[in-house]
Scaffold this motif. Structure first.
Motif, mmCIF file in Angstrom:
data_model
loop_
_atom_site.group_PDB
_atom_site.id
_atom_site.type_symbol
_atom_site.label_atom_id
_atom_site.label_comp_id
_atom_site.label_asym_id
_atom_site.label_seq_id
_atom_site.Cartn_x
_atom_site.Cartn_y
_atom_site.Cartn_z
ATOM 1 N N UNK B 51 0.826 -1.216 0.000
ATOM 2 C CA UNK B 51 0.000 0.000 0.000
ATOM 3 C C UNK B 51 0.854 1.257 0.000
ATOM 4 N N UNK B 203 -7.430 9.015 0.997
ATOM 5 C CA UNK B 203 -6.923 8.530 2.281
ATOM 6 C C UNK B 203 -7.206 7.049 2.491
ATOM 7 N N UNK B 204 -8.373 6.628 2.052
ATOM 8 C CA UNK B 204 -8.723 5.213 2.229
ATOM 9 C C UNK B 204 -7.701 4.288 1.600
ATOM 10 N N UNK B 205 -7.105 4.734 0.504
ATOM 11 C CA UNK B 205 -6.178 3.856 -0.214
ATOM 12 C C UNK B 205 -4.787 3.802 0.406
ATOM 13 N N UNK B 206 -4.542 4.684 1.359
ATOM 14 C CA UNK B 206 -3.179 4.789 1.882
ATOM 15 C C UNK B 206 -3.093 4.386 3.347
ATOM 16 N N UNK B 207 -1.902 4.010 3.745
ATOM 17 C CA UNK B 207 -1.613 3.972 5.170
ATOM 18 C C UNK B 207 -1.265 5.400 5.573
#
Ligand code: ADP
Ligand code: MG
Lengths: 490, 317
Positions: B51, B203-207
């Motif tokens: 991720x 944001x959902x796609x990232x740590x």
């Protein structure tokens, strides 16, 4: 997916699912993807490494730094009792023994303790104080933690089922420890150890160091109290009592001291964000109609091909802002935050003038102009503005009348007037004709009220009488609502 | 999970890049980047989970440097997309080289009369005419790369949409060419100075990694690593003074890079002990605003009263 690692009879998956429920209860938005990410992430974390576990969950579940505190609180409560395997502490198992402790913590505990349990129990209070002093002196973290546990065990006087909050126990523990005296002693020692007298700067640095250690000791005490409370009352109940609003949702009118600190912290990045965003909006905002003449003129350099269309940028003139703020008791914080925000983006306006009142009114623009320290200006407003006329109880009517008399002529069609207050007028005359007159001359008149809408026009609130003459009256209870208003102002 | 065709391994079966968080931390230290357990831990996780990491925090706290240093540790090529207002697809993703296309059309016309348009079109919308921009470059790379999307908060919200496909599926769709999928999952860093909220979708796609000012010990190590000729004792004093300054309520706290600049200056001046005079004389290197400078000068000169700043010792604070 994750192998069901057994933890006190719960699978890791169930444990996480429960944790996420608690996070959502605390208002943190957690999506399904993030939920799944968290479950995958913990597979790569060595079981038993509590810190790693915590940041793995944070990295997958919390994507807004201002939510960190809320996350941390839920985490501490939720995982505080879940097995020694979650704690790095070698002595972690010694804390959950509420039965044993409470029996030996009589009311007013503190003078001489006995009994088995932790090794520290046989110490006299003097010896305990001495050990604490030494551990602070050395900055020895694990020693400080042990001292914190011992202090809570001894001094907090925690009893099962007693309906008092953690702050009460904290207070009792702290009172018995006399950390202020401890700090002075540490400072004296530092003076003594130094071959030459400490300069003010050196003294300051020493003091900062010790204050930091004491602060971290205090955190240990808090977390020990929390663990014991969780042991007594259960996770759900504790999570509920400790549930706190996120900074952007903290109510201006009812913020505790600690929440005020959080609000102040949240304000800084917010103003910066707002300023940058608004500056951009102005620069790159709305593309206007095609500017035909300009396009043709430029086309000459492309041999007559209109290769680079030019647009007319509408440049609305910057408004002038008048802020008129009630700064009496319960709405003072709201006025402070709003003034802060407005001045932080004052570059967006041709000028900002501010007026504060209680029953008298005073212009305070002078404090803000010629300094870039808004906080300092605001504290001068608090101490130097002349706002008392008779008795220091809000009198909107009188304040507005005087405003009109003194400054009415300065309002023009370029002026936007923002009035801040709960319009609780102590049953004085409203003099709302002033607002009507202002409205006739000004570009806009807005009213911001920090009270929930449901309370408007109840008791001595007469916001409705003023609002009829405003372009709009808005509930503005927290930073979220305030930011939205200011964003739309430009 | 077994890997299929060895010539075309699924990117999702890649070997982990780091054996442990500790190892990564040491490797970063060896390239002069001082991380902490959280920073190294999240980079480690990002690799395991495949991720991207969104790194957020105040300016000058080492966000950009983190991506660079991870690239260095991996011996990977750093591909950087610097964001700015008005960044668009043609600068972020790809662009057709229309000049070359025009030339080709003209050339084809003159050689072979009557070649049909479809053929020409196929020809000019092929790889040869494609100008790769950083995102596409990272996706198509065969050698190890680290993709840095720097200061993503500077693009408009709408432009974030450009990034979403890459960040979740490591692929891009180009209408004329179809979908291009990464041959490897690169490590991806996005940085933000938090000047605006990023979209939930992004944001959902990232740590998420929040990088704050380092604690005193780490800051001391950073200056020691970065500033030649600095003594241990001076580094210690520098870190203490900076910590004290950051505890004040200021318009802008000193960043790590400002601490480094200050340390360099003190070394140049041959300072061994920071006294109040030295501190106030050079504090303008640490602070940008006049009002902050004045505040610090005042604080540092003041005699310490017993409960100077109050607050922390009272039980309910
Ligand atoms: N943890 C760290 N270790 C080593 N150097 C650091 C660290 N943090 C910051 N720096 C130094 O500080 C400077 C600013 O860092 P940078 O990555 O540009 O900040 P940011 O991208 O957060 O604004 C760089 O010169 C960098 O080398
Ligand atoms: Mg950067």
């Amino acid at each position: 997916m994750a192998e069901a690692s057994d933890l006190a009879g719960e699978s890791l998956l169930e444990l996480l699912a429960g944790f996420i429920v608690e996070l959502r209860q605390a208002g943190l938005p957690v999506s399904l993807t993030e939920n799944l990410d968290a479950m995958e992430a913990v597979q790569y974390i060595p079981l038993g490494d509590r810190e790693a576990f915590k940041y793995a969950l944070a990295a997958t579940l919390v994507k807004n730094h201002s939510h960190w505190r809320a996350f941390e609180t839920v985490f501490e409560v939720y995982f505080s009792l879940r097995g020694a395997e979650w704690s790095l502490d070698p002595d972690a198992s010694d804390f959950v023994d509420p039965d044993e402790d409470q029996s030996q913590a009589p009311e007013g505990a503190g003078e001489g303790q006995q009994a088995q349990g932790g090794s520290g129990d046989s110490l006299t209070p003097e010896e305990l104080a001495e050990m604490l002093y030494k551990s602070l002196m050395r900055g020895d973290q694990s020693m400080m933690r042990a001292m914190a546990r011992q202090s809570v065990r001894r001094y907090a006087g925690m009893e099962p089922g007693r309906p008092v909050g953690g702050t009460y126990y904290l207070y009792r523990t702290m009172r018995n420890l006399n950390l202020e005296g401890m700090l002075e002693r540490l400072m004296e020692q530092a003076q003594e150890d130094s071959p030459e007298p400490l300069t003010p700067l050196e003294e300051r640095l020493e003091r900062d160091e010790y204050e930091n250690r004491i602060e971290s000791f205090k955190k240990e005490i808090e977390s020990e109290i929390r663990r014991r409370l969780v042991a007594d009352r259960g996770v759900e109940a504790m999570a509920k009592t400790l549930r706190k609003p996120l900074p952007e949702d903290i109510d201006f009118m009812h913020a505790s001291r600690e929440e005020m600190v959080q609000l102040r912290k949240a304000l800084q990045p917010l103003t910066r964000r707002l300023a940058i965003r608004l500056a951009r909006k102005r620069k790159h905002g709305r593309k206007g109609a095609l500017d035909f003449r300009n396009t043709v003129r430029h086309s000459l350099s492309y041999g007559g091909v209109p290769a680079e269309p030019k647009f007319k940028y509408p440049r609305p003139s910057k408004p002038e802002i008048f802020v008129i703020a009630d700064i009496s008791g319960s709405v003072a914080a709201f006025a402070r935050f709003t003034l802060h925000l407005v001045y932080a983006i004052s570059g967006q306006f041709s000028r900002v003038r501010s007026f504060v009142f209680i029953d008298g009114i005073d212009e305070v623009t002078r404090f803000f102009e010629g300094t870039d320290d808004i906080l300092d200006a605001i504290s001068r407003v608090n101490s130097e503005a002349d706002v008392i006329w008779v008795d220091g109880h809000s009198d909107y009517g009188h304040a507005f009348e005087v405003f009109w008399e003194r400054y009415g002529q300065d309002i023009s069609s370029k002026t936007t007037v923002i009035i801040l207050g709960d319009a609780r007028n102590n049953y004085h005359a409203s003099q709302n004709w002033v607002i009507k007159e202002i409205r006739n001359k000004a570009r806009h008149v807005w009213w911001l009220n920090p009270e929930p809408k449901a309370y408007w026009d109840t008791g001595d609130s007469i916001v409705g009488e003023y609002a009829t003459y405003c372009d709009g009256a808005f509930e503005c209870r927290n930073l979220r609502q305030l930011e939205r208003f200011v964003d739309n102002l430009v | 999970m077994t890997s299929q065709d060895p010539t075309n391994p699924s990117p999702f079966d890649a070997e982990p890049r780091f054996d442990s968080v500790e190892e990564l931390r040491t490797a970063l230290r060896n390239v002069d980047y001082l991380s902490d357990e959280g920073i190294a831990g999240i980079v480690y996780l990002a690799d395991r989970l495949g991720k991207p990491i969104l790194v957020e925090g105040p300016a000058g706290t080492g966000k950009t440097q983190l991506a660079k240093s991870v690239a260095e540790v991996l011996g990977a090529r750093l591909i950087r997309l610097q964001c700015y207002e008005g960044l668009d697809e043609s600068k972020a993703l790809y662009e057709w080289n229309y000049k070359k296309q025009l030339l080709r059309i003209q050339a084809t016309k003159s050689d072979t009369e009557g070649q049909n348009w479809d053929e020409i079109e196929d020809d000019i919308f092929s790889d040869e005419f494609l100008l790769e921009r950083p995102l596409l470059e990272a996706i198509r790379a065969i050698d190890p790369v680290v993709l840095l999307i720097d200061e993503v908060d500077r693009v408009e919200v709408e432009t974030e949409a450009l990034l979403l496909e890459i960040l979740s599926d490591y692929q891009v769709s180009i209408p004329e060419l179809g979908t291009i999928t990464a041959r490897q999952i690169p490590m991806v860093f996005l940085t933000s100075n938090n000047t605006r909220e990023l979209s939930e979708a992004l944001k959902r796609r990232c740590l998420y990694l929040h990088v704050d000012y380092p604690d005193m010990e780490r800051e001391k190590e950073i200056v020691l690593t970065k500033v030649p000729g600095l003594t241990e004792s001076l580094a210690d004093q520098i870190a203490r003074v900076v910590r004290s300054i950051r505890q004040l309520e200021l318009k802008k706290s000193p960043s790590v890079s400002e601490t480094i600049d200050w340390a360099r200056t003190l070394v140049l001046l041959g300072v061994e002990q920071i006294d109040a005079e030295t501190a106030t004389g050079t504090v303008n290197i640490l602070l940008k605003y006049q009002s902050d400078i004045q505040k610090v000068v005042k604080e540092f000169a003041a005699e310490q009263k017993s409960f100077s700043r109050g607050g922390i010792l009272s039980p309910e604070a």
